[in-house]
Write a protein that holds these residues in place. Structure first.
Motif, PDB file in Angstrom:
ATOM      1  N   PRO A   1      -0.034   4.624 -16.648  1.00 50.67           N
ATOM      2  CA  PRO A   1      -1.342   4.934 -16.054  1.00 50.67           C
ATOM      3  C   PRO A   1      -1.540   6.428 -15.838  1.00 50.67           C
ATOM      4  O   PRO A   1      -0.589   7.173 -15.594  1.00 50.67           O
ATOM      5  N   SER A   2      -2.798   6.848 -15.909  1.00 47.92           N
ATOM      6  CA  SER A   2      -3.143   8.229 -15.583  1.00 47.92           C
ATOM      7  C   SER A   2      -3.292   8.368 -14.071  1.00 47.92           C
ATOM      8  O   SER A   2      -3.291   7.383 -13.328  1.00 47.92           O
ATOM      9  N   GLN A   3      -3.429   9.616 -13.584  1.00 50.44           N
ATOM     10  CA  GLN A   3      -3.600   9.848 -12.156  1.00 50.44           C
ATOM     11  C   GLN A   3      -4.892   9.202 -11.647  1.00 50.44           C
ATOM     12  O   GLN A   3      -4.933   8.674 -10.535  1.00 50.44           O
ATOM     13  N   VAL A   4      -5.959   9.251 -12.461  1.00 51.74           N
ATOM     14  CA  VAL A   4      -7.229   8.642 -12.063  1.00 51.74           C
ATOM     15  C   VAL A   4      -7.075   7.126 -11.928  1.00 51.74           C
ATOM     16  O   VAL A   4      -7.549   6.505 -10.970  1.00 51.74           O
ATOM     17  N   GLU A   5      -6.371   6.523 -12.902  1.00 52.87           N
ATOM     18  CA  GLU A   5      -6.160   5.080 -12.848  1.00 52.87           C
ATOM     19  C   GLU A   5      -5.319   4.692 -11.639  1.00 52.87           C
ATOM     20  O   GLU A   5      -5.573   3.678 -10.982  1.00 52.87           O
ATOM     21  N   LEU A   6      -4.307   5.492 -11.332  1.00 53.29           N
ATOM     22  CA  LEU A   6      -3.464   5.203 -10.176  1.00 53.29           C
ATOM     23  C   LEU A   6      -4.254   5.302  -8.877  1.00 53.29           C
ATOM     24  O   LEU A   6      -4.078   4.493  -7.966  1.00 53.29           O
ATOM     25  N   THR A   7      -5.140   6.302  -8.776  1.00 57.35           N
ATOM     26  CA  THR A   7      -5.950   6.457  -7.567  1.00 57.35           C
ATOM     27  C   THR A   7      -6.848   5.240  -7.359  1.00 57.35           C
ATOM     28  O   THR A   7      -6.967   4.715  -6.248  1.00 57.35           O
ATOM     29  N   ALA A   8      -7.469   4.780  -8.449  1.00 56.04           N
ATOM     30  CA  ALA A   8      -8.309   3.580  -8.353  1.00 56.04           C
ATOM     31  C   ALA A   8      -7.473   2.358  -7.991  1.00 56.04           C
ATOM     32  O   ALA A   8      -7.894   1.499  -7.208  1.00 56.04           O
ATOM     33  N   PHE A   9      -6.260   2.289  -8.546  1.00 58.34           N
ATOM     34  CA  PHE A   9      -5.370   1.161  -8.284  1.00 58.34           C
ATOM     35  C   PHE A   9      -4.974   1.116  -6.809  1.00 58.34           C
ATOM     36  O   PHE A   9      -4.916   0.038  -6.194  1.00 58.34           O
ATOM     37  N   ILE A  10      -4.724   2.270  -6.207  1.00 57.23           N
ATOM     38  CA  ILE A  10      -4.372   2.331  -4.786  1.00 57.23           C
ATOM     39  C   ILE A  10      -5.525   1.775  -3.939  1.00 57.23           C
ATOM     40  O   ILE A  10      -5.323   1.049  -2.971  1.00 57.23           O
TER      41      ILE A  10
ATOM     42  N   ARG B   1       0.842  -1.204   0.000  1.00 59.60           N
ATOM     43  CA  ARG B   1       0.000   0.000   0.000  1.00 59.60           C
ATOM     44  C   ARG B   1       0.878   1.255   0.000  1.00 59.60           C
ATOM     45  O   ARG B   1       0.575   2.239  -0.663  1.00 59.60           O
ATOM     46  N   ARG B   2       1.964   1.199   0.760  1.00 59.59           N
ATOM     47  CA  ARG B   2       2.883   2.355   0.799  1.00 59.59           C
ATOM     48  C   ARG B   2       3.476   2.608  -0.583  1.00 59.59           C
ATOM     49  O   ARG B   2       3.518   3.752  -1.052  1.00 59.59           O
ATOM     50  N   LEU B   3       3.894   1.555  -1.256  1.00 56.06           N
ATOM     51  CA  LEU B   3       4.462   1.703  -2.596  1.00 56.06           C
ATOM     52  C   LEU B   3       3.415   2.233  -3.574  1.00 56.06           C
ATOM     53  O   LEU B   3       3.720   3.078  -4.429  1.00 56.06           O
ATOM     54  N   ALA B   4       2.190   1.715  -3.453  1.00 58.24           N
ATOM     55  CA  ALA B   4       1.129   2.158  -4.369  1.00 58.24           C
ATOM     56  C   ALA B   4       0.835   3.642  -4.173  1.00 58.24           C
ATOM     57  O   ALA B   4       0.661   4.397  -5.143  1.00 58.24           O
ATOM     58  N   THR B   5       0.782   4.084  -2.923  1.00 59.04           N
ATOM     59  CA  THR B   5       0.531   5.498  -2.632  1.00 59.04           C
ATOM     60  C   THR B   5       1.664   6.370  -3.167  1.00 59.04           C
ATOM     61  O   THR B   5       1.442   7.503  -3.627  1.00 59.04           O
ATOM     62  N   GLN B   6       2.853   5.839  -3.126  1.00 57.68           N
ATOM     63  CA  GLN B   6       4.037   6.572  -3.600  1.00 57.68           C
ATOM     64  C   GLN B   6       3.961   6.879  -5.093  1.00 57.68           C
ATOM     65  O   GLN B   6       4.557   7.846  -5.578  1.00 57.68           O
ATOM     66  N   LEU B   7       3.196   6.086  -5.843  1.00 54.14           N
ATOM     67  CA  LEU B   7       3.105   6.271  -7.298  1.00 54.14           C
ATOM     68  C   LEU B   7       2.586   7.653  -7.681  1.00 54.14           C
ATOM     69  O   LEU B   7       2.978   8.209  -8.703  1.00 54.14           O
ATOM     70  N   LEU B   8       1.683   8.200  -6.839  1.00 48.66           N
ATOM     71  CA  LEU B   8       1.084   9.488  -7.169  1.00 48.66           C
ATOM     72  C   LEU B   8       2.091  10.633  -7.123  1.00 48.66           C
ATOM     73  O   LEU B   8       1.874  11.679  -7.735  1.00 48.66           O
ATOM     74  N   GLN B   9       3.202  10.450  -6.410  1.00 54.28           N
ATOM     75  CA  GLN B   9       4.201  11.508  -6.279  1.00 54.28           C
ATOM     76  C   GLN B   9       5.346  11.370  -7.285  1.00 54.28           C
ATOM     77  O   GLN B   9       6.269  12.180  -7.305  1.00 54.28           O
ATOM     78  N   GLU B  10       5.315  10.338  -8.104  1.00 56.48           N
ATOM     79  CA  GLU B  10       6.434  10.063  -9.016  1.00 56.48           C
ATOM     80  C   GLU B  10       6.105  10.498 -10.443  1.00 56.48           C
ATOM     81  O   GLU B  10       5.031  10.185 -10.969  1.00 56.48           O
ATOM     82  N   ASP B  11       7.062  11.194 -11.059  1.00 56.83           N
ATOM     83  CA  ASP B  11       6.884  11.567 -12.470  1.00 56.83           C
ATOM     84  C   ASP B  11       7.035  10.362 -13.385  1.00 56.83           C
ATOM     85  O   ASP B  11       6.362  10.250 -14.415  1.00 56.83           O
ATOM     86  N   LYS B  12       7.962   9.466 -13.022  1.00 52.97           N
ATOM     87  CA  LYS B  12       8.186   8.251 -13.816  1.00 52.97           C
ATOM     88  C   LYS B  12       8.025   7.047 -12.883  1.00 52.97           C
ATOM     89  O   LYS B  12       8.987   6.609 -12.241  1.00 52.97           O
TER      90      LYS B  12
END
Length: 550
Positions: free
Chosen positions: A91-100, A33-44
């Motif tokens: 993934p887009s930001q929306v897709e990442l949020t759903a993925f988290i 979960r921590r790694l998944a949340t981290q995705l939103l702050q990463e450009d790549k």
């Protein structure tokens, strides 16, 4: 060493391995979960996605091995999603949020150890099991005790009867029940058990719930029972289905899943402290420090209570509470302010914006845990009263129908089958006519009890009509569902009921419908197919299970 001893040792080692896996699993899920949340702050995010893919791959392989098939299948689907992102479009930001949010769902699936779905039939188990609930009954009226023992045994309980309190006290030196049932007044000595309990420290030391049975409905007797920590006070003549429902509610509350708490706090150190305190108490806690993501977080985490600071840099607590109250689904979600604000007028003003209560900082750890726990328990009880049938504790007609629509939507989205099972008690009117409505209620409660004992926690059970039940089996194909439900039908036919000196049995007819057998677009259509299959079962002899086909 004989073959039986060897088999037992292997089973013990396998259980130890599984326990070790389950102990390590929460930490692994938390890191994911921590790694998944981290995705939103990463450009790549490709690097972090690769790490997550590897962890999901391992989880998909190990979950099913240790009895968590749903966890395994869910992890595999998420792993495949990452594979598509890495191979094609990021993934887009929306897709990442759903993925988290879906990563968070893995923690819930960790609690479900149900039977395998479409790959193999679920294991059946007999009614007489070593894990059945053990009741101690202290009752000197032998006729009443015999009737209670017979009827409670019919509901799948193991009952030990004692005529006197001293007998139970002696037994408590080497054994203990899951629930203790005590008659308030024992004859002929006229012993008041609410007074005698305090003189028997071994009984008082039992950690099991206590239910009093009494012919008295006076206020002092009820107060004394409450002072002794009783969780139930049942009046004579005893309505056994009501008693069974009370026992079921008590045991379910004790085995209930962790309270889910969302903490909205901008002070990182304080947030960490509160989170650790609540997690140490066994709760699941999510910390939100980006208030603008509160709707997405509530949607994915599904908290049962929100602890919210009143003053934050960009948005106030009333701002966020007002936003949440705009959503119909969250209109009743408990919101509690946790703030250093001591001005009563400002507290009242803040409560008018949609919150339910106010806790003042600083707050002791014990007070925080108690305040959260009691509010979540009250919210759960309220939802149970709204959505559950009073006799059986199962979902009511409207709620179970809504559950069908939700399960079908998820099944169509995820590509997994869902099966509905409709059950009807055969010749139920004859049971009421011959044995009375109280006995009929006991039969209905017995069906509900058997279904709850035999089905997974992810399965959904409702009382669809008077003597009709509906079961929703997510991620379960028609063959697996037929195997499971037909075993339940056979077991129910072995349950013996009694009315005075008369004993009898009864049977069930079942109709099943699975989305894998034919395309359906609505829950109503799937219900109609299951209903037609039930009609076929009843019209061709009853006491059988029919599955709808093309």
């Amino acid at each position: 060493m004989n073959e039986n001893e060897h088999s037992q040792r292997i089973q013990i080692r396998l259980l130890a391995l599984r326990e070790d896996y389950l102990k390590r699993l929460p930490e692994e899920l938390a890191e994911m979960r921590r790694l998944a949340t981290q995705l939103l702050q990463e450009d790549k995010p490709a690097g972090t996605l690769g790490i997550l893919q590897h962890r999901l791959h391992k989880l998909a392989g190990s979950g099913g091995t240790f009895g968590l098939p749903e966890l395994s299948g869910y992890a595999r689907r998420l792993e495949q999603q990452i594979h598509l992102w890495l191979d094609k479009l990021p993934p887009s930001q929306v897709e990442l949020t759903a993925f988290i949010g879906e990563i968070g769902t893995l923690a819930e699936l960790n609690m479900h150890t149900g039977y395998p779905g479409a790959d193999q039939p679920p294991p059946s188990r007999p009614l007489a099991q070593q894990d059945m609930i053990h009741l101690w009954l202290v009752e000197d009226d032998r006729l009443l005790a015999r009737q209670l023992v017979d009827q409670l045994t019919s509901f799948g309980y193991r009952v030990t009867h004692f005529c006197q309190l001293a007998e139970a006290d002696q037994a408590s030196a080497h054994d203990s029940p899951d629930i203790l049932l005590l008659d308030v007044m024992l004859e002929p000595e006229g012993i008041n058990t609410t007074e005698q309990m305090t003189l028997l420290p071994r009984l008082m030391a039992l950690s099991c719930p206590l239910i009093f049975i009494s012919a008295r409905d006076d206020f002092p007797s009820r107060v004394r029972a409450a002072q002794l920590g009783a969780e139930g006070y049942v009046l004579k003549p005893i309505e056994v289905p009501r008693l069974v429902n009370r026992i079921s509610r008590i045991m379910e509350n004790r085995a209930s899943p962790p309270e889910r708490v969302l903490l909205v706090e901008d002070d990182q150190l304080l947030a960490d402290h509160y989170r650790l305190v609540l997690e140490y108490a066994g709760m699941a806690v999510e910390v939100l420090q980006q208030p603008e993501q509160i709707a997405e977080t509530v949607f994915s985490f599904r908290p049962e209570l929100i602890l919210m600071d009143l003053y934050m840099p960009d948005y106030s607590g009333p701002d966020l509470a007002g936003v949440l109250r705009q959503y119909d689904n969250w209109a009743g979600l408990p919101i509690v302010y946790l703030s250093a604000e001591t001005d009563l007028g400002r507290q009242i003003q803040a409560l008018r914006s949609g919150a339910d209560d106010f806790l003042t900082k600083p707050i002791s750890d014990a007070q925080l845990v108690a305040a959260v726990r009691v509010r979540v328990n009250r919210a759960r009880e309220l939802m149970a009263q709204i959505n559950q049938d009073s006799l059986t504790g199962l979902l009511k007609h409207a709620t179970i129908k809504e559950a069908v629509d939700i399960a079908l939507t998820r099944a169509l989205r995820d590509g997994h089958p869902v099966t509905l099972a409709m059950l009807d008690i055969d010749h139920f009117k004859r049971i009421n006519d011959n044995h009375g409505h109280a006995t009929g209620d006991m039969v209905i409660s017995a069906v509900a009890m058997l279904l709850r004992q035999r089905l997974r926690r992810t399965d959904i059970i409702g009382r669809y009509g008077g003597e009709e039940f509906l079961v929703v089996l997510p991620r379960c194909d028609a063959a697996s569902a037929h195997h499971l439900m037909d075993e339940i039908r056979k077991d129910f036919a072995q349950v013996r009921f009694s009315k005075g000196d008369t004993g009898f049995t009864c049977t069930l007819s079942l109709g099943l419908a699975c989305t894998a057998a034919f395309p359906v677009d609505t829950g109503a259509e799937l219900l109609a197919r299951a209903d037609r299959a039930l009609y076929q079962a009843k019209n061709t002899g009853r006491n059988q299970t029919r599955t709808a086909t093309q």
